[in-house]
Design an enzyme around this catalytic site. Structure first.
Site, mmCIF file in Angstrom:
data_model
loop_
_atom_site.group_PDB
_atom_site.id
_atom_site.type_symbol
_atom_site.label_atom_id
_atom_site.label_comp_id
_atom_site.label_asym_id
_atom_site.label_seq_id
_atom_site.Cartn_x
_atom_site.Cartn_y
_atom_site.Cartn_z
ATOM 1 C CB SER A 262 80.411 56.898 40.051
ATOM 2 O OG SER A 262 79.106 56.907 40.546
ATOM 3 C CG ASP B 211 79.727 60.399 41.380
ATOM 4 O OD1 ASP B 211 78.900 59.604 41.867
ATOM 5 O OD2 ASP B 211 79.772 60.651 40.162
ATOM 6 C CB THR C 51 81.367 46.226 29.643
ATOM 7 O OG1 THR C 51 80.683 45.599 30.737
ATOM 8 C CG2 THR C 51 80.979 47.702 29.597
ATOM 9 N NE ARG D 155 74.719 43.606 32.864
ATOM 10 C CZ ARG D 155 75.701 43.407 33.746
ATOM 11 N NH1 ARG D 155 75.443 42.682 34.831
ATOM 12 N NH2 ARG D 155 76.898 43.907 33.563
#
Length: 541
Positions: A64, A278, A499, A504
């Site tokens: 992507s 993509d 991950t 955040r």
């Protein structure tokens, strides 16, 4: 299942020692040189999934919006949707199995998923334009064939096109023809029919500049351009003839850096858009007369589309439900505009396309877009049937119903599709007679800021209410609440990364200065209460 043949073939696609990968919403992604064994094994898995579902399964080789050096792979389920969550676990298990355990893992998956190994299997494969993609596609084919599966290699496709092919094959052609030509014809016919009225009444010739991220979208849009009616002219930039994939261009670059891509010339008030690598994301933008850059992201795309759909639904008056699905990252101004001005119900889910898609399926017509420009509109089977019936029968509502029927055909209802979304947006702007500036002026985005805080263990943070409220550690949500009270039109939330060991932080307020102060103060609270490591958050970032 010939496990000896699998073992012999697997040696040619050996797994690097110690490499552990996780299948997520985006499938597997990492440096291309580490993916050969993963591709082979996803070929194996696709055969098992095909046998279990008695359907065609898709395998897409792409990373992507990642850099050109990366690659990835994801499987496409029978209705063109993302791989089922239980099979994501199987994918992770299979990809990480050591060579000597591979046969055992294949047997375990077959038994757990009740796979009929005597069932035929069929897999379709697509790939993006990365230098590594052709070789990695061959590894997928090796995996498919060693388990006796049949396959069709479509070669170069956008990710949404592969999703379309899978759905077409499993609907016996009812959704469309499972060819690239079939895809072009379905979308372009609906676009031409929908915009016929606008372009026939003598509106100015419309030009759109498209940054294709030096990716597959350029090849496919170039093939498709001649299908459009003369009313729309598409000019391609970053078409892959120069420059690297996603380098200083593409939807992710424009959204992240809040500036136009390199390689595109912009004059004042010209409509421009960017695909990602993509072609499953799209954002719009323009320069105003003073040279200021204006981004029109997924929130404003969802607002334009859902507002238009609401108008058409009011005209046909059939009580079909419409809902817009957002994540906590959607700008607060977009939520307020939809709920208070357009009277469209808005729902919030956890971050991730699969959560948005699932929630959107609860409505007759469900609109979802992430702020990054990935999204689509889903029509329930009942809504489709009702709209098509009205388009044939009722004179009063026929025009609105016919428009809705064309919109159904325009949207790729399996996944976000930059080409499909672009055509819907261009059609709505033409029909409403809106300029890009008028679209942008529907509401003004609140200033926002996103930051990251390094922590020793991201699992110390858990959230609820679609990630908008912290459950633990104790005291953190109370601290965020107190900070938010200091600023007008403000909100803030924190969520752990999926991950890596970072948290955040997102903040909004009435001015950029207040937004930045709030983001800093919330980051500091996270650092102090959630085990921050390394340098403490600083003002001014």
């Amino acid at each position: 299942m010939d496990l000896d043949a699998v073992t012999k073939q697997s040696v040619l696609h050996a797994k690097p020692d110690g490499l552990i990968l996780q299948y997520g919403t985006a499938g597997f992604r990492t440096k291309a040189e580490h993916l050969d064994h993963v591709m082979f094994r996803m070929g194996l898995l696709a055969v098992l999934r095909s046998k279990q579902t008695k359907s065609t399964i898709g395998v897409m080789v792409t990373a992507s919006h990642n850099p050109e050096e990366d690659n990835g792979v994801k499987l496409v389920d029978p209705l063109g949707e993302m791989l089922a969550a239980s099979w994501e676990e199987h994918a992770t298990c299979l990809a990480n199995a050591e060579e000597q355990h591979l046969p055992r893992v294949l047997v375990d998956i077959s038994e757990k998923a009740a796979v009929d190994l005597h069932q035929d299997a069929f897999v379709v494969i697509g790939r993006d334009t990365r230098p590594s993609s052709e070789r990695l596609s061959q590894s997928v084919i090796d995996g498919v064939t060693v388990l006796g599966g049949q396959f069709y290699d479509y070669g170069l496709l956008t990710t949404p096109q592969l999703h379309y092919m899978v759905f077409c094959r499993n609907s016996n052609g009812q959704y469309g023809k499972a060819t690239v030509e079939g895809y072009y014809q379905k979308l372009s016919l609906a676009f031409v029919e929908l915009t016929k009225q606008a372009f026939c009444r003598g509106d100015d010739h419309r030009t759109l500049k498209v940054d294709c991220a030096n990716g597959i979208g350029a090849l496919k849009l170039a093939e498709m351009k001649h299908y459009f009616c003369p009313g729309l002219s598409v000019q391609l930039f970053n078409d892959g003839t120069k420059g690297k994939l996603n380098h200083l261009c593409g939807a992710d670059f424009v959204k992240s850096h809040q500036k136009p891509p390199q390689g595109i010339e912009m004059r004042a008030n010209e409509r421009c858009c960017s695909f990602d690598g993509d072609a499953d994301r799209i954002v719009y933008y323009y320069h105003d007369a003073d040279g200021q850059f204006h981004l029109i992201d997924g929130d404003k795309i969802a607002t334009l589309i859902s507002s238009f759909l609401k108008e058409l639904l009011l005209e046909i008056g059939d009580g079909l439900s419409l809902g817009v699905v957002q994540t906590a990252y959607a700008n607060g101004s977009s939520t307020r505009y939809l709920e208070e001005v357009m009277k469209v119900p808005v729902y919030c889910t956890k971050t991730g396309v699969k959560h948005l898609h699932h929630k959107a399926q609860e409505f007759d017509i469900g609109v979802y877009f992430e702020a990054n420009g990935h999204g689509t509109v889903l029509f329930s089977k009942a809504a489709e049937t009702k709209i098509k019936q009205l388009a044939k029968e009722s004179e009063d509502e026929k025009k609105a119903a016919k428009m809705l029927e064309n919109i159904i055909d325009l949207f790729n209802q399996t996944i976000g599709d930059a080409i499909s979304d672009m055509l819907v947006i261009e059609a709505i702007l033409a029909l409403k007679g809106l300029t890009v500036q008028q679209w942008d002026a529907l509401y003004t985005d609140l200033p926002n800021r996103q930051l990251k805080v390094k922590v020793a263990d991201r699992q110390v943070i858990s959230t609820t209410d679609a990630e908008r409220q912290v459950v633990k550690p104790p005291g953190l949500q109370e601290a965020i609440n107190d900070l938010v009270k200091k600023y007008r039109l403000s909100r803030a939330f924190v969520r752990p990364s999926g991950t890596e060991d970072i948290v955040r932080v997102y903040a909004e307020a009435d001015s950029q200065e207040n937004t930045d102060s709030l983001a800093y103060e919330v980051s500091l609270a996270v650092f102090q209460l959630a085990g921050g490591i390394g340098e403490r958050p600083q003002r001014g970032f």
